[in-house]
Write a protein that holds these residues in place. Structure first.
Motif, PDB file in Angstrom:
ATOM      1  N   TYR A 195      -6.830   8.257  -2.535  1.00 55.84           N
ATOM      2  CA  TYR A 195      -5.706   8.211  -1.727  1.00 55.84           C
ATOM      3  C   TYR A 195      -4.775   9.333  -2.153  1.00 55.84           C
ATOM      4  O   TYR A 195      -4.807   9.709  -3.546  1.00 55.84           O
ATOM      5  CB  TYR A 195      -4.786   7.055  -2.024  1.00 55.84           C
ATOM      6  N   VAL A 205      -0.554  10.227  -1.985  1.00 56.61           N
ATOM      7  CA  VAL A 205       0.718   9.635  -1.836  1.00 56.61           C
ATOM      8  C   VAL A 205       1.760  10.511  -1.364  1.00 56.61           C
ATOM      9  O   VAL A 205       1.865  11.715  -1.854  1.00 56.61           O
ATOM     10  CB  VAL A 205       1.295   8.665  -3.214  1.00 56.61           C
ATOM     11  N   LEU A 245       0.243   6.379   2.225  1.00 54.08           N
ATOM     12  CA  LEU A 245      -0.756   6.456   1.806  1.00 54.08           C
ATOM     13  C   LEU A 245      -1.839   6.918   2.585  1.00 54.08           C
ATOM     14  O   LEU A 245      -2.125   6.167   3.708  1.00 54.08           O
ATOM     15  CB  LEU A 245      -1.380   5.298   1.001  1.00 54.08           C
ATOM     16  N   GLN A 280      -6.228  -6.994  -4.143  1.00 54.92           N
ATOM     17  CA  GLN A 280      -6.674  -5.903  -4.120  1.00 54.92           C
ATOM     18  C   GLN A 280      -6.847  -5.380  -2.637  1.00 54.92           C
ATOM     19  O   GLN A 280      -7.494  -6.122  -1.548  1.00 54.92           O
ATOM     20  CB  GLN A 280      -8.173  -5.807  -4.602  1.00 54.92           C
ATOM     21  N   THR A 286      -7.744  -1.900  -1.889  1.00 51.91           N
ATOM     22  CA  THR A 286      -9.044  -1.278  -1.883  1.00 51.91           C
ATOM     23  C   THR A 286      -9.557  -1.621  -3.359  1.00 51.91           C
ATOM     24  O   THR A 286      -8.865  -0.898  -4.154  1.00 51.91           O
ATOM     25  CB  THR A 286      -9.068   0.380  -1.714  1.00 51.91           C
ATOM     26  N   THR A 342      -8.988   0.663  -6.875  1.00 47.14           N
ATOM     27  CA  THR A 342      -8.394   1.927  -6.461  1.00 47.14           C
ATOM     28  C   THR A 342      -6.756   1.378  -6.178  1.00 47.14           C
ATOM     29  O   THR A 342      -5.931   1.974  -6.446  1.00 47.14           O
ATOM     30  CB  THR A 342      -8.909   2.631  -5.331  1.00 47.14           C
ATOM     31  N   CYS A 343      -6.558   0.417  -5.303  1.00 41.10           N
ATOM     32  CA  CYS A 343      -5.379   0.165  -4.849  1.00 41.10           C
ATOM     33  C   CYS A 343      -4.999  -1.119  -4.736  1.00 41.10           C
ATOM     34  O   CYS A 343      -5.808  -2.087  -4.209  1.00 41.10           O
ATOM     35  CB  CYS A 343      -5.423   0.866  -3.366  1.00 41.10           C
ATOM     36  N   LEU A 380       3.152  -1.705  -4.866  1.00 42.55           N
ATOM     37  CA  LEU A 380       1.629  -1.253  -4.765  1.00 42.55           C
ATOM     38  C   LEU A 380       1.521  -0.140  -5.873  1.00 42.55           C
ATOM     39  O   LEU A 380       2.012   0.981  -5.952  1.00 42.55           O
ATOM     40  CB  LEU A 380       1.715  -0.112  -3.346  1.00 42.55           C
ATOM     41  N   VAL A 416      -1.497   2.364  -7.047  1.00 43.80           N
ATOM     42  CA  VAL A 416      -2.555   3.236  -6.450  1.00 43.80           C
ATOM     43  C   VAL A 416      -3.278   4.038  -7.710  1.00 43.80           C
ATOM     44  O   VAL A 416      -2.374   4.649  -8.497  1.00 43.80           O
ATOM     45  CB  VAL A 416      -2.053   4.193  -5.472  1.00 43.80           C
ATOM     46  N   GLU A 417      -4.547   3.850  -8.243  1.00 42.71           N
ATOM     47  CA  GLU A 417      -4.930   4.635  -9.110  1.00 42.71           C
ATOM     48  C   GLU A 417      -5.783   5.808  -8.741  1.00 42.71           C
ATOM     49  O   GLU A 417      -6.359   5.667  -7.727  1.00 42.71           O
ATOM     50  CB  GLU A 417      -6.104   3.620 -10.236  1.00 42.71           C
ATOM     51  N   THR A 431      -5.201   8.861  -8.207  1.00 39.10           N
ATOM     52  CA  THR A 431      -4.622  10.183  -7.267  1.00 39.10           C
ATOM     53  C   THR A 431      -4.478  11.182  -8.090  1.00 39.10           C
ATOM     54  O   THR A 431      -4.657  11.285  -9.185  1.00 39.10           O
ATOM     55  CB  THR A 431      -3.336   9.543  -6.638  1.00 39.10           C
ATOM     56  N   THR A 481      -2.160   7.335 -11.911  1.00 41.35           N
ATOM     57  CA  THR A 481      -1.746   6.097 -11.358  1.00 41.35           C
ATOM     58  C   THR A 481      -0.282   6.381 -10.725  1.00 41.35           C
ATOM     59  O   THR A 481       0.616   6.566 -11.690  1.00 41.35           O
ATOM     60  CB  THR A 481      -1.820   5.133 -12.396  1.00 41.35           C
TER      61      THR A 481
END
Length: 296
Positions: free
Chosen positions: A81, A83, A108, A191, A193, A196-197, A212, A214-215, A217, A221
């Motif tokens: 993803y 951001v 995202l 979870q 995704t 990941t998210c 949120l 989000v790992e 990117t 993170t």
């Protein structure tokens, strides 16, 4: 084999066991897998044309990130993803004790889902389609809307996304009012995704507050934190706006322990510096901003 056939003995039948699909934790936000599709293609990625390499990590193998994490994202192989802060939130006090405020709005893109985090106040409604269009997205393209908490400067435009799955604080729904079970109120992340998210409970500013995380990117993170962080220099300010300051302090510490970049509710994104504290990202971190778009 041929000798057996000449003697009138049928060839032995070798049983065939089809390979089992990889373990996937059922996700109430995603459609069930298609039993006719290849078991190697994750059902939450319908656009995947070829089987993806199987990750060596399973949910049980994910290393703990902090001593007491509420989430432990699995490592991902490549950025999934991106951001984009569509509108930087702000909070401008007035001499009479009132303030002019609106929350950050974040998008995202790039993964199997299109996620909007917070919608701004209802006064933002005329501008919202244009903010999305700047990234090639229309309101109908948004699959999930996350409202970090129920204040009007964050939840003011939910009705612009009637087809999206909605998470408002700890209320998760889709379609015409179908509310779905989850464990956010018990401290369990959800979870979005896998690996990941994730939606993570970060109570304090309000009891039912989520962020949120989000790992993977390009910036590392990213935690889209709502009002768990007002802005990058909010020490001495956020407690006065918190329903449960002690609980919020713990949520802030946990976010800072896992995030490389934090998107606050009322200021520019800022980068976390381990062992030092928080440093403002380029463009500042105070609460007097508003307007332009930022890519994290």
């Amino acid at each position: 084999m041929r000798e057996l056939e000449e003697r009138g003995v049928s060839s032995p039948q070798i049983p065939f066991y089809p390979p089992k699909p990889p373990f996937i934790t059922p996700d109430p936000l995603l459609p069930p897998p298609n039993p006719l599709s290849s078991p190697q293609i994750p059902f939450n990625s319908p656009q995947t044309p070829f089987p993806r390499p199987k990750s060596p990590f399973t949910p049980q193998q994910c290393p703990a990130v902090t001593a007491r994490p509420r989430w432990a994202p699995c490592p991902s192989r490549a950025p999934l993803y991106s951001v984009h802060v569509l509108r930087v939130g702000y909070n401008r006090p007035n001499p009479d004790g009132s303030c002019l405020a609106d929350g950050s709005v974040t998008l995202l893109l790039g993964g199997p889902l299109t996620v909007l985090v917070d919608t701004g106040g209802p006064w933002l409604r005329p501008l919202l389609p244009g903010l999305l269009a700047a990234h090639g997205t229309a309101p109908r393209d948004v699959t999930h809307v996350v409202v970090t908490h129920g204040h009007s400067d964050h939840a003011g435009n939910l009705n612009a996304f009637p087809e999206a799955t909605l998470l408002v604080g700890f209320d998760l729904s889709r379609g015409r009012g179908l509310y779905l079970p989850h464990g956010l109120a018990r401290g369990a992340p959800l979870q979005l995704t896998p690996g990941t998210c994730a939606w993570s409970p970060t109570p304090g500013h309000t009891r039912a507050h989520v962020s949120l995380v989000v790992e993977g990117t390009s910036a590392g993170t990213v935690a889209v934190a709502g009002d768990a962080f007002e802005h990058g220099e909010d020490e001495g300010e956020w407690e006065a706006l918190s329903e449960e300051p002690d609980v919020q302090r713990k949520s802030r510490e946990e976010l800072a322990a896992v995030a490389d970049v934090i998107v606050p509710g009322h200021g520019e994104p800022f980068r976390v510096v381990r062992g030092v504290g928080a440093e403002r990202a380029a463009g500042g971190g105070g609460g007097g901003g508003g307007g332009g778009q930022v890519e994290v």
